[in-house]
Design a protein around this motif. Structure first.
Motif, PDB file in Angstrom:
ATOM      1  N   GLU A 124      33.576  35.157  -1.671  1.00 53.72           N
ATOM      2  CA  GLU A 124      34.499  35.352  -2.792  1.00 53.72           C
ATOM      3  C   GLU A 124      34.015  36.424  -3.766  1.00 53.72           C
ATOM      4  O   GLU A 124      34.746  36.837  -4.659  1.00 53.72           O
ATOM      5  CB  GLU A 124      34.733  34.045  -3.544  1.00 53.72           C
ATOM      6  N   ARG A 125      32.788  36.911  -3.598  1.00 57.02           N
ATOM      7  CA  ARG A 125      32.281  37.997  -4.432  1.00 57.02           C
ATOM      8  C   ARG A 125      32.695  39.376  -3.901  1.00 57.02           C
ATOM      9  O   ARG A 125      32.463  40.393  -4.558  1.00 57.02           O
ATOM     10  CB  ARG A 125      30.754  37.940  -4.511  1.00 57.02           C
ATOM     11  N   ALA A 126      33.286  39.414  -2.708  1.00 58.77           N
ATOM     12  CA  ALA A 126      33.575  40.693  -2.049  1.00 58.77           C
ATOM     13  C   ALA A 126      34.457  41.593  -2.904  1.00 58.77           C
ATOM     14  O   ALA A 126      34.248  42.812  -2.956  1.00 58.77           O
ATOM     15  CB  ALA A 126      34.222  40.449  -0.688  1.00 58.77           C
ATOM     16  N   ALA A 127      35.465  41.034  -3.569  1.00 59.83           N
ATOM     17  CA  ALA A 127      36.364  41.863  -4.368  1.00 59.83           C
ATOM     18  C   ALA A 127      35.603  42.552  -5.497  1.00 59.83           C
ATOM     19  O   ALA A 127      35.831  43.731  -5.789  1.00 59.83           O
ATOM     20  CB  ALA A 127      37.501  41.010  -4.934  1.00 59.83           C
ATOM     21  N   PHE A 128      34.703  41.838  -6.144  1.00 62.51           N
ATOM     22  CA  PHE A 128      33.899  42.444  -7.212  1.00 62.51           C
ATOM     23  C   PHE A 128      32.985  43.524  -6.640  1.00 62.51           C
ATOM     24  O   PHE A 128      32.821  44.594  -7.235  1.00 62.51           O
ATOM     25  CB  PHE A 128      33.068  41.370  -7.918  1.00 62.51           C
ATOM     26  N   GLN A 129      32.401  43.256  -5.466  1.00 64.47           N
ATOM     27  CA  GLN A 129      31.528  44.241  -4.835  1.00 64.47           C
ATOM     28  C   GLN A 129      32.299  45.505  -4.484  1.00 64.47           C
ATOM     29  O   GLN A 129      31.783  46.618  -4.634  1.00 64.47           O
ATOM     30  CB  GLN A 129      30.888  43.640  -3.578  1.00 64.47           C
ATOM     31  N   PHE A 130      33.538  45.356  -4.016  1.00 63.54           N
ATOM     32  CA  PHE A 130      34.345  46.544  -3.738  1.00 63.54           C
ATOM     33  C   PHE A 130      34.603  47.314  -5.025  1.00 63.54           C
ATOM     34  O   PHE A 130      34.511  48.551  -5.066  1.00 63.54           O
ATOM     35  CB  PHE A 130      35.673  46.165  -3.091  1.00 63.54           C
TER      36      PHE A 130
ATOM     37  N   SER B 283      41.498  40.872 -10.213  1.00 66.44           N
ATOM     38  CA  SER B 283      40.691  40.883 -11.434  1.00 66.44           C
ATOM     39  C   SER B 283      39.236  41.231 -11.122  1.00 66.44           C
ATOM     40  O   SER B 283      38.587  41.976 -11.857  1.00 66.44           O
ATOM     41  CB  SER B 283      40.755  39.513 -12.118  1.00 66.44           C
ATOM     42  N   LYS B 284      38.739  40.711 -10.022  1.00 66.70           N
ATOM     43  CA  LYS B 284      37.354  41.000  -9.636  1.00 66.70           C
ATOM     44  C   LYS B 284      37.185  42.477  -9.294  1.00 66.70           C
ATOM     45  O   LYS B 284      36.170  43.091  -9.629  1.00 66.70           O
ATOM     46  CB  LYS B 284      36.947  40.127  -8.447  1.00 66.70           C
ATOM     47  N   ILE B 285      38.174  43.058  -8.615  1.00 71.89           N
ATOM     48  CA  ILE B 285      38.096  44.495  -8.295  1.00 71.89           C
ATOM     49  C   ILE B 285      38.020  45.312  -9.581  1.00 71.89           C
ATOM     50  O   ILE B 285      37.168  46.198  -9.725  1.00 71.89           O
ATOM     51  CB  ILE B 285      39.304  44.931  -7.450  1.00 71.89           C
ATOM     52  N   TYR B 286      38.896  45.011 -10.539  1.00 73.25           N
ATOM     53  CA  TYR B 286      38.898  45.743 -11.803  1.00 73.25           C
ATOM     54  C   TYR B 286      37.560  45.595 -12.523  1.00 73.25           C
ATOM     55  O   TYR B 286      36.991  46.588 -13.011  1.00 73.25           O
ATOM     56  CB  TYR B 286      40.019  45.235 -12.713  1.00 73.25           C
ATOM     57  N   MET B 287      37.063  44.375 -12.608  1.00 71.84           N
ATOM     58  CA  MET B 287      35.826  44.149 -13.343  1.00 71.84           C
ATOM     59  C   MET B 287      34.638  44.817 -12.651  1.00 71.84           C
ATOM     60  O   MET B 287      33.737  45.340 -13.313  1.00 71.84           O
ATOM     61  CB  MET B 287      35.577  42.652 -13.516  1.00 71.84           C
ATOM     62  N   GLY B 288      34.631  44.817 -11.342  1.00 73.03           N
ATOM     63  CA  GLY B 288      33.563  45.505 -10.621  1.00 73.03           C
ATOM     64  C   GLY B 288      33.581  46.994 -10.895  1.00 73.03           C
ATOM     65  O   GLY B 288      32.534  47.628 -11.082  1.00 73.03           O
ATOM     66  N   SER B 289      34.784  47.581 -10.961  1.00 75.16           N
ATOM     67  CA  SER B 289      34.899  49.011 -11.227  1.00 75.16           C
ATOM     68  C   SER B 289      34.527  49.332 -12.673  1.00 75.16           C
ATOM     69  O   SER B 289      33.841  50.325 -12.948  1.00 75.16           O
ATOM     70  CB  SER B 289      36.314  49.504 -10.937  1.00 75.16           C
ATOM     71  N   ILE B 290      34.965  48.507 -13.602  1.00 71.49           N
ATOM     72  CA  ILE B 290      34.607  48.721 -15.009  1.00 71.49           C
ATOM     73  C   ILE B 290      33.085  48.684 -15.169  1.00 71.49           C
ATOM     74  O   ILE B 290      32.500  49.479 -15.909  1.00 71.49           O
ATOM     75  CB  ILE B 290      35.283  47.662 -15.902  1.00 71.49           C
ATOM     76  N   TYR B 291      32.444  47.775 -14.451  1.00 70.07           N
ATOM     77  CA  TYR B 291      30.983  47.701 -14.494  1.00 70.07           C
ATOM     78  C   TYR B 291      30.363  49.009 -13.994  1.00 70.07           C
ATOM     79  O   TYR B 291      29.477  49.581 -14.641  1.00 70.07           O
ATOM     80  CB  TYR B 291      30.512  46.528 -13.635  1.00 70.07           C
ATOM     81  N   ALA B 292      30.845  49.502 -12.848  1.00 65.87           N
ATOM     82  CA  ALA B 292      30.294  50.732 -12.269  1.00 65.87           C
ATOM     83  C   ALA B 292      30.558  51.937 -13.164  1.00 65.87           C
ATOM     84  O   ALA B 292      29.689  52.802 -13.330  1.00 65.87           O
ATOM     85  CB  ALA B 292      30.878  50.970 -10.878  1.00 65.87           C
ATOM     86  N   LEU B 293      31.744  52.003 -13.762  1.00 64.56           N
ATOM     87  CA  LEU B 293      32.110  53.140 -14.596  1.00 64.56           C
ATOM     88  C   LEU B 293      31.337  53.169 -15.911  1.00 64.56           C
ATOM     89  O   LEU B 293      31.025  54.232 -16.445  1.00 64.56           O
ATOM     90  CB  LEU B 293      33.610  53.112 -14.900  1.00 64.56           C
TER      91      LEU B 293
END
Length: 341
Positions: free
Chosen positions: A73-79, A148-158
């Motif tokens: 379930e962490r995959a979306a955040f990792q992406f 939501s996880k995809i967005y948050m993962g990207s915000i973290y990277a950015l």
């Protein structure tokens, strides 16, 4: 859903480059492209078209398949973490010219609103820090958590060049230990079952003396320049491989592939060298794979195999194959499982 909403779901919305990256990412999780795209109406022609856009209907079809099939379930955040500035395109990379951290965060949010118009993003100041909250404007239902996880993962990277301590809050539960989530975000926190899905970014923790602001952003720019170069080189290696795989014969010369990619041969060669490859090595590796499959799994004549792989004659193919494997095509054919019919 009304007629206007149906039309909105069919409108071009998201660049196909995100779908390409998502397909590759999910492939690394063991989910094949054909399975992932099932029911979406997408194919290679769309994915590989730099000018193509996906509709919301296509986006949700892909996400439903991924959410159903992926085991972690962490995959979306990792992406999402892979969607750094270079991944969003050269326009996103230009943000590093902004020296004010809050203005840079504002620019990042504005860019996400345009490039990924799936969730609305609310940005507020909180003292020295910022808060970014997500809102589900497309009524994603069961897919809301995944997106939501995809967005948050990207915000973290950015935002990583500006903030080292993020506090993530999600308004849904998790079945995994929170420690597994925290392992994805160094020196940061993950919380679930909260009132909102948001990230708190205390920028005061990254205060830079005024005299050092230029230096700090020069370092950040250099770091992302390296990431951008790496992304470009890696993408080109993939494109060259695909070109050779699709036509391993005489159409796979450096000159012809460079022409199809709209580049000079010198530029292609230099990009490959920067990635640690040579065109000759890539081409020979693929031709060796094809040759071995022909020899062991088919009864195709040696001269025909030589022609299919772009050799002028059987003798040239034999010499090349021996240099790759230490064996002749005849040796492999005699010891292989294929039998002449």
């Amino acid at each position: 859903m009304g007629q206007s909403e149906h039309l909105a779901y069919d409108m071009p919305l998201v660049s196909a480059r995100y779908a390409r990256r998502f397909v590759r990412f999910m492939g690394g999780k063991g989910i094949g492209q054909q399975t992932l795209l099932d029911g979406s109406g997408l194919d290679d022609a769309v994915l590989n078209n730099p000018d193509a856009f996906l509709s919301m209907k296509q986006v949700t079809a892909i996400l439903k398949q991924a959410d159903w099939l992926v085991q972690d379930e962490r995959a979306a955040f990792q992406f999402g973490q892979e969607l750094n500035l270079p991944a969003h395109g050269l326009v996103g990379y230009a943000f590093l010219g902004q020296r004010d951290p809050k203005k840079l965060i504002h620019a990042i949010v504005q860019y996400l609103r345009v490039s990924l118009p799936i969730m609305d993003i609310e940005l507020t100041s909180q003292g020295e820090g910022m808060a970014i909250r997500l809102h589900d404007t497309w009524r994603l239902g069961p897919l809301r958590a995944f997106m939501s996880k995809i967005y948050m993962g990207s915000i973290y990277a950015l935002s990583l060049p500006l903030c080292r301590h993020f506090i993530f809050e999600f308004d849904f539960p998790t079945a995994r230990p929170v420690s597994d989530w925290n392992a994805l975000v160094s020196d940061s926190e993950m919380h679930f079952d909260k009132a909102h899905t948001q990230v708190l970014m205390p920028l005061s923790g990254r205060k830079v003396p005024e005299d050092d602001v230029g230096l700090a952003y020069a370092i950040a720019r250099t770091r992302l320049e390296e990431q951008l170069k790496s992304a470009i080189h890696g993408e080109l290696v993939t494109q060259v491989r695909e070109q050779i795989i699709n036509n391993p014969g005489r159409g796979s010369s450096l000159e012809k592939i460079a022409m199809r990619l709209g580049m000079s041969t010198r530029s292609v060669r230099n990009h490959l060298v920067e990635s640690g490859y040579s065109f000759r090595e890539i081409r020979n590796d693929i031709r060796e794979t094809f040759a071995t499959l022909y020899l062991t799994d088919t009864s195709v004549a040696l001269d025909v195999i030589a022609d299919k792989l772009g050799f002028s004659d059987q003798a040239s193919f034999t010499r090349a194959y021996r240099s790759w494997t230490g064996k002749t095509p005849g040796d492999v054919r005699r010891n292989g499982p294929a039998q002449s019919s």
